[in-house]
Design an enzyme around this catalytic site. Sequence first.
Site, PDB file in Angstrom:
ATOM      1  N   SER A 194      89.956  45.742  65.189  1.00  0.00           N
ATOM      2  CA  SER A 194      90.671  45.605  63.923  1.00  0.00           C
ATOM      3  C   SER A 194      91.065  46.993  63.439  1.00  0.00           C
ATOM      4  CB  SER A 194      89.749  44.934  62.889  1.00  0.00           C
ATOM      5  OG  SER A 194      90.283  45.014  61.587  1.00  0.00           O
TER       6      SER A 194
ATOM      7  N   TYR B 104      82.368  42.675  57.799  1.00  0.00           N
ATOM      8  CA  TYR B 104      83.473  42.645  58.754  1.00  0.00           C
ATOM      9  C   TYR B 104      83.774  44.046  59.263  1.00  0.00           C
ATOM     10  CZ  TYR B 104      88.053  41.426  60.708  1.00  0.00           C
ATOM     11  OH  TYR B 104      89.119  41.226  61.560  1.00  0.00           O
TER      12      TYR B 104
END
Length: 254
Positions: free
Chosen positions: A146, A159
């Site tokens: 990410s 996350y």
Amino acid sequence: MAFQQEFFSLKGKTALVTGARTGIGQAISVGLAASGAHVLLLGHRDNLEETKAQIAEAGGTCETVLIDLSQTGSIREQIKPVLQKHQIDILVNNAGVIYREPAAEFDESEWNRVMDVNINAVFILSQEAGRFMIERGSGKIINIASLLSFQGGVFVPAYTASKHAVAGLTKALANEWAAKGVQVNAIAPGYIETNNTEALRNDPDRSKSILDRIPAGRWGEADDIAGAAVFLASKAADYVNGHVLVVDGGWMGR
């Protein structure tokens, strides 16, 4: 060696893709199947009909594997018969979850759930499939990282931590397995139109601030990630090891 079109062919290969129901996982599954791979679609519920239909339309083949990756204690037993039945040439660790809450109030059970799906399951599957790849002397593992593998984000501490870990694990496994013929790499998608970014896209101010920074001038689409996955899964990427390929419309270069 002269360039050959077959470098990008996945004919005769078998790929296992986690989180294949929607979004990036679905697009990668269809892309791999269209390039010739037989794709095992891993989900935790039997609701993969849309992905299966898209693969059939693309002329590919697939089947489903049902495993709940949040239950990390049972993954090894459940994946064992799959690895015994199929030679997994390509593993795509795409499944991921996100939970938004200020760090000071962040729920511990949600922290653990995010970590289990986003990094613990990634390691377990990589380890289990990787053993067979090492034995054969060939294999491709593609992890989905990410932009938050590089940045801190806001209200998503679990996350962010998990995606930093994905990038680190990618490099660690590559260091050990590259010489054994196994390429381990990652893709770091930018802001893509998926379920995980729906809250951001529905916030007019936040969406505008994101778009204003993306040189490409648009949100990414799941199909934008599929080509990168096909490349990393193919012979064309045989000398790519431990790399986190950013596909972000230019966000990180801004």
